[in-house]
Design a protein around this motif. Sequence first.
Motif, PDB file in Angstrom:
ATOM      1  N   LYS A   5       0.840  -1.199   0.000  1.00 39.80           N
ATOM      2  CA  LYS A   5       0.000   0.000   0.000  1.00 39.80           C
ATOM      3  C   LYS A   5       0.881   1.256   0.000  1.00 39.80           C
ATOM      4  O   LYS A   5       0.575   2.225  -0.703  1.00 39.80           O
ATOM      5  CB  LYS A   5      -0.943   0.017   1.194  1.00 39.80           C
ATOM      6  CG  LYS A   5      -1.877   1.230   1.181  1.00 39.80           C
ATOM      7  CD  LYS A   5      -2.790   1.247   2.388  1.00 39.80           C
ATOM      8  CE  LYS A   5      -3.704   2.438   2.445  1.00 39.80           C
ATOM      9  NZ  LYS A   5      -3.344   3.657   1.762  1.00 39.80           N
ATOM     10  N   ASP A   6       1.955   1.248   0.783  1.00 39.88           N
ATOM     11  CA  ASP A   6       2.892   2.379   0.783  1.00 39.88           C
ATOM     12  C   ASP A   6       3.451   2.613  -0.621  1.00 39.88           C
ATOM     13  O   ASP A   6       3.513   3.750  -1.087  1.00 39.88           O
ATOM     14  CB  ASP A   6       4.060   2.135   1.744  1.00 39.88           C
ATOM     15  CG  ASP A   6       3.639   2.050   3.195  1.00 39.88           C
ATOM     16  OD1 ASP A   6       2.625   2.683   3.569  1.00 39.88           O
ATOM     17  OD2 ASP A   6       4.322   1.340   3.956  1.00 39.88           O
ATOM     18  N   ASP A   9       0.616   3.983  -2.884  1.00 37.12           N
ATOM     19  CA  ASP A   9       0.346   5.390  -2.586  1.00 37.12           C
ATOM     20  C   ASP A   9       1.451   6.302  -3.116  1.00 37.12           C
ATOM     21  O   ASP A   9       1.177   7.350  -3.699  1.00 37.12           O
ATOM     22  CB  ASP A   9       0.180   5.607  -1.075  1.00 37.12           C
ATOM     23  CG  ASP A   9      -1.077   4.955  -0.521  1.00 37.12           C
ATOM     24  OD1 ASP A   9      -1.957   4.543  -1.322  1.00 37.12           O
ATOM     25  OD2 ASP A   9      -1.176   4.839   0.714  1.00 37.12           O
ATOM     26  N   GLU A  13       0.861   9.205  -6.109  1.00 36.73           N
ATOM     27  CA  GLU A  13       1.197  10.614  -5.904  1.00 36.73           C
ATOM     28  C   GLU A  13       2.120  11.150  -6.991  1.00 36.73           C
ATOM     29  O   GLU A  13       2.119  12.338  -7.290  1.00 36.73           O
ATOM     30  CB  GLU A  13       1.883  10.807  -4.547  1.00 36.73           C
ATOM     31  CG  GLU A  13       0.980  10.594  -3.369  1.00 36.73           C
ATOM     32  CD  GLU A  13       1.742  10.599  -2.049  1.00 36.73           C
ATOM     33  OE1 GLU A  13       2.968  10.862  -2.049  1.00 36.73           O
ATOM     34  OE2 GLU A  13       1.111  10.319  -1.018  1.00 36.73           O
TER      35      GLU A  13
END
Length: 88
Positions: A5-6, A9, A13
């Motif tokens: 997930k990191d 994300d 971005e």
Amino acid sequence: MISNKDIHDYCLERDLSVLTADGFEGAILGISDCIAHGYDPRVVYSIERCIDILVKDGMSHEEAIEYFYYNCNSAFVEGAPVFIHTEF
């Protein structure tokens, strides 16, 4: 620990796309940053941690090494993750 997930994300971005190695979330070290040199970013994994994960999943150490090098490290896919040694 860095999670998928990191990574997702971070890439959202920055409008980046990377491939991850299924089952090796605990072995993620980060993302390479070679865009200035004309290379796409790639998720970077610890080889030793990947092998440890395979052992924890039930393989012997020898089976894990053979499986990793045959099925993971030798995958020739554009944008494939990078696996590096982190223990010497």
